[in-house]
Enzyme design. Structure first.
Site, PDB file in Angstrom:
ATOM      1  N   GLY A 139       1.650   1.985  10.674  1.00  0.00           N
ATOM      2  CA  GLY A 139       2.805   3.061  10.751  1.00  0.00           C
ATOM      3  C   GLY A 139       3.413   3.369  12.092  1.00  0.00           C
ATOM      4  O   GLY A 139       3.821   4.565  11.941  1.00  0.00           O
ATOM      5  N   HIS A 144      -9.665   0.873   4.678  1.00  0.00           N
ATOM      6  CA  HIS A 144      -8.378   1.362   5.401  1.00  0.00           C
ATOM      7  C   HIS A 144      -8.565   1.984   6.381  1.00  0.00           C
ATOM      8  O   HIS A 144      -9.129   3.043   6.257  1.00  0.00           O
ATOM      9  CB  HIS A 144      -7.261   1.749   4.348  1.00  0.00           C
ATOM     10  CG  HIS A 144      -5.875   1.702   4.990  1.00  0.00           C
ATOM     11  ND1 HIS A 144      -5.558   2.596   6.076  1.00  0.00           N
ATOM     12  CD2 HIS A 144      -4.720   0.714   4.773  1.00  0.00           C
ATOM     13  CE1 HIS A 144      -4.274   2.503   6.311  1.00  0.00           C
ATOM     14  NE2 HIS A 144      -3.987   1.190   5.673  1.00  0.00           N
ATOM     15  N   LYS A 177       0.266   4.370  -0.258  1.00  0.00           N
ATOM     16  CA  LYS A 177      -0.427   5.138   0.480  1.00  0.00           C
ATOM     17  C   LYS A 177      -0.013   6.625  -0.575  1.00  0.00           C
ATOM     18  O   LYS A 177      -0.183   6.363  -1.708  1.00  0.00           O
ATOM     19  CB  LYS A 177      -0.075   5.640   1.686  1.00  0.00           C
ATOM     20  CG  LYS A 177       0.105   4.524   2.647  1.00  0.00           C
ATOM     21  CD  LYS A 177       0.101   4.992   4.196  1.00  0.00           C
ATOM     22  CE  LYS A 177       0.353   3.564   4.903  1.00  0.00           C
ATOM     23  NZ  LYS A 177       0.146   3.695   6.364  1.00  0.00           N
ATOM     24  N   ASN A 232       1.004  -1.129  -0.105  1.00  0.00           N
ATOM     25  CA  ASN A 232       0.005   0.101  -0.047  1.00  0.00           C
ATOM     26  C   ASN A 232       0.733   1.155   0.008  1.00  0.00           C
ATOM     27  O   ASN A 232       1.368   1.627   0.998  1.00  0.00           O
ATOM     28  CB  ASN A 232      -1.038   0.135   1.356  1.00  0.00           C
ATOM     29  CG  ASN A 232      -1.613   1.383   1.433  1.00  0.00           C
ATOM     30  OD1 ASN A 232      -1.731   1.858   0.514  1.00  0.00           O
ATOM     31  ND2 ASN A 232      -2.360   1.628   2.659  1.00  0.00           N
ATOM     32  N   SER A 275       2.869  -2.406  10.276  1.00  0.00           N
ATOM     33  CA  SER A 275       4.271  -2.264  10.604  1.00  0.00           C
ATOM     34  C   SER A 275       5.290  -3.703  10.318  1.00  0.00           C
ATOM     35  O   SER A 275       5.924  -3.982  11.148  1.00  0.00           O
ATOM     36  CB  SER A 275       4.674  -1.767  12.057  1.00  0.00           C
ATOM     37  OG  SER A 275       4.201  -0.750  12.415  1.00  0.00           O
ATOM     38  N   GLU A 305      -5.818  -5.621  10.222  1.00  0.00           N
ATOM     39  CA  GLU A 305      -4.737  -4.317  10.542  1.00  0.00           C
ATOM     40  C   GLU A 305      -5.109  -3.611  11.715  1.00  0.00           C
ATOM     41  O   GLU A 305      -6.073  -2.584  11.846  1.00  0.00           O
ATOM     42  CB  GLU A 305      -4.972  -3.257   9.373  1.00  0.00           C
ATOM     43  CG  GLU A 305      -4.372  -4.019   7.913  1.00  0.00           C
ATOM     44  CD  GLU A 305      -4.015  -2.972   7.199  1.00  0.00           C
ATOM     45  OE1 GLU A 305      -2.662  -3.105   6.694  1.00  0.00           O
ATOM     46  OE2 GLU A 305      -4.483  -1.845   6.963  1.00  0.00           O
ATOM     47  N   GLU A 339      -7.098   4.473   7.980  1.00  0.00           N
ATOM     48  CA  GLU A 339      -6.981   6.048   7.405  1.00  0.00           C
ATOM     49  C   GLU A 339      -8.112   6.651   6.687  1.00  0.00           C
ATOM     50  O   GLU A 339      -8.370   7.590   7.142  1.00  0.00           O
ATOM     51  CB  GLU A 339      -5.612   6.043   6.528  1.00  0.00           C
ATOM     52  CG  GLU A 339      -3.914   5.883   7.344  1.00  0.00           C
ATOM     53  CD  GLU A 339      -3.162   5.338   6.666  1.00  0.00           C
ATOM     54  OE1 GLU A 339      -2.859   5.444   5.362  1.00  0.00           O
ATOM     55  OE2 GLU A 339      -2.158   5.036   7.476  1.00  0.00           O
TER      56      GLU A 339
END
Ligand code: PEP
Length: 251
Positions: free
Chosen positions: A173, A95, A11, A9, A212, A167, A97
């Site tokens: 991150g 996701h 991003k 990904n 991560s 996730e 985010e």
């Protein structure tokens, strides 16, 4: 046998020059890994160049988001059929985010999942709890709600053409990774929940871990029985790290 997959990904990173260098290195590094299921999910504007670069390789490509709508006056949105025009194999939906920063709730995520399915593209459905939810002991409840929203809208049978990514939000991150056992426990829970409705789909369902994942911890995560690969953020932007992670899933 369940399909193993490593999906990057990217991003909102990259540019034409960097992408070219990254993909050239990844293609060279994965040469010979013919059975490898590897994909990169890239920012929309780079789809044509990424398609051009990858179309004769064993690496697939996809997008990181999609509109829930098919077409219409939705300024700035991108539909699943538009992604089809660029040969996308995968679209990430839900996701964390997107959920946290752009207010996507379970219903919206389910609608996006369905839009991707209808376009014949494989959704990578992200689920996961926040740190507060884990500490409150509600991890399973949160995951169950996220899954149920999708299954209720789209139907259990659609999971035969989908990938789930667990996730934990607190691991994305942050450099904090779920321990292999923590991840395995949630993966097994997801598979069990699906099995209650359809045991065959549950057995074949690819469930990725994301949060991560690095070159140094991928092997121990991927060794767990219900972890079928990874969704990789930061490390997918570093060619050697991504190559090591891809090789770890196939060892
Ligand atoms: C992600 O963006 O899905 C992700 C898992 O990021 P990272 O690997 O950087 O934690």
């Amino acid at each position: 046998m369940r399909k193993k997959l490593v999906a990057g990904n990217w991003k909102m990173y990259g540019n034409l020059v960097e992408n070219e260098q990254l993909l050239s290195a990844v293609i060279a590094g994965l040469n010979g890994l013919r059975d490898a299921q590897v994909a990169v999910c890239v920012p929309y504007p780079y789809l044509p160049s990424v398609q051009n670069k990858l179309q004769h390789t064993h690496i697939s490509w996809g997008a990181q988001n999609v509109s829930q709508y098919e077409k219409g006056a939705y300024t700035g949105e991108i539909s699943a059929s538009m992604l089809n025009d660029f040969g996308c194999h995968y679209v990430i939906v839900g996701h964390s985010e997107r959920r946290t920063l752009f207010g996507e709730d379970n219903r919206t995520v389910a609608e996006k999942y369905l839009a991707v399915q209808r376009a014949g593209i494989t959704p990578i459905l992200c689920v996961g709890e926040t740190l507060a939810q884990r500490e409150a002991g509600t991890t399973e409840q949160i995951i169950e709600e996220q899954l149920a929203a999708v299954i209720d809208l789209a139907g259990i049978e659609t999971l035969s053409k989908a990938v789930i990514a667990y996730e934990p939000v607190w691991a994305i991150g942050t450099g904090k990774t779920a321990s292999p056992q923590q991840a395995q426990d949630v993966h097994a829970f997801i598979r069990k929940k699906v099995a209650v409705q359809d045991i065959d789909i549950a057995k074949e369902l690819t469930i990725l871990y994301g949060g991560s994942v690095k070159a140094g911890n991928a092997s121990e995560l991927f060794a767990m029985s219900d972890i079928d690969g990874g969704l990789i953020g930061g490390a997918s932007l570093v060619a050697n790290d991504f190559i090591t992670i891809c090789r770890a899933v196939h060892n």
